[in-house]
Design an enzyme around this catalytic site. Structure first.
Site, PDB file in Angstrom:
ATOM      1  CG  HIS A   1      -1.500  -8.539   2.991  1.00 17.02           C
ATOM      2  ND1 HIS A   1      -0.571  -8.892   3.936  1.00 17.02           N
ATOM      3  CD2 HIS A   1      -1.184  -7.270   2.618  1.00 17.02           C
ATOM      4  CE1 HIS A   1       0.270  -7.876   4.126  1.00 17.02           C
ATOM      5  NE2 HIS A   1      -0.080  -6.878   3.326  1.00 17.02           N
ATOM      6  CD  GLU A   2      -1.613  -6.135  -0.996  1.00 17.17           C
ATOM      7  OE1 GLU A   2      -1.750  -4.917  -0.762  1.00 17.17           O
ATOM      8  OE2 GLU A   2      -0.591  -6.773  -0.673  1.00 17.17           O
TER       9      GLU A   2
HETATM   10 ZN   LIG Z   1       0.634  -4.999   3.286  1.00 19.51          ZN
END
Ligand SMILES: [Zn+2]
Ligand SMILES: [Zn+2]
Length: 163
Positions: free
Chosen positions: A70-71
């Site tokens: 996600h990051e």
């Molecule tokens: Zn995010």
């Protein structure tokens, strides 16, 4: 945590090659003990991904790895000079790479999102909670309308509540 720090670094490099064409070579990644409000965060100016160590302990490495991806998507968009928030492109990549549609990890941190309150009790057992400690001498508002020393509330202690 040290074993996980090297696992994190290794996994990050692998994912960068496999999923992001090695474009995240200048991005750094680290665990933070103090990050309890989110599972992870990307800091654009510092080109830094920070993951929550408490989240890792709570949910295990697999979920942490998903957070890492996600990051990394945030970082991937950022290094291309694109808006790096939760844009439609971000969501498309997230779905494609993790199968996830939810962009929020906050609820997973609920065991850490505790607020503590202070519990007080009057001689007749009326309980009241306060966010902060009361510094003055106070009597119970149920037992007496005005200050009455017969009904002083006493401090019981700090209690945790899950928000
Ligand atoms: Zn995010
Ligand atoms: Zn009372």
């Amino acid at each position: 945590m040290h074993e996980f720090s090297s696992l994190l670094a290794k996994t990050f490099r692998e994912l960068d090659i496999q999923l992001f064409q090695g474009r995240l070579a200048d991005v750094r990644v680290e665990f933070s003990e103090r990050m309890t409000s989110a599972a992870g965060r990307y800091f654009s100016r510092r080109k830094l991904i920070r993951l929550s160590a408490p989240y890792l302990r709570l949910h295990g490495w697999e979920k942490c790895r998903t957070t890492l991806i996600h990051e990394m998507i945030h970082a991937y968009l950022d290094v291309q000079g694109k808006p790096c928030g939760h844009t439609p492109e971000f969501r498309r990549l997230l779905k494609m790479l993790t199968g996830e549609t939810s962009i929020y990890h906050r609820e997973d941190m609920s065991p850490y999102a505790r607020r503590s309150r202070h519990l007080y009790e009057c001689p007749n057992g009326h309980r009241m909670y306060r966010k902060n400690r009361i510094r003055r001498t106070v009597s119970c508002g149920i037992c007496a309308r005005k200050f009455d020393p017969r009904y002083l509330i006493r401090y019981v202690g700090r209690v945790e509540e899950t928000s």
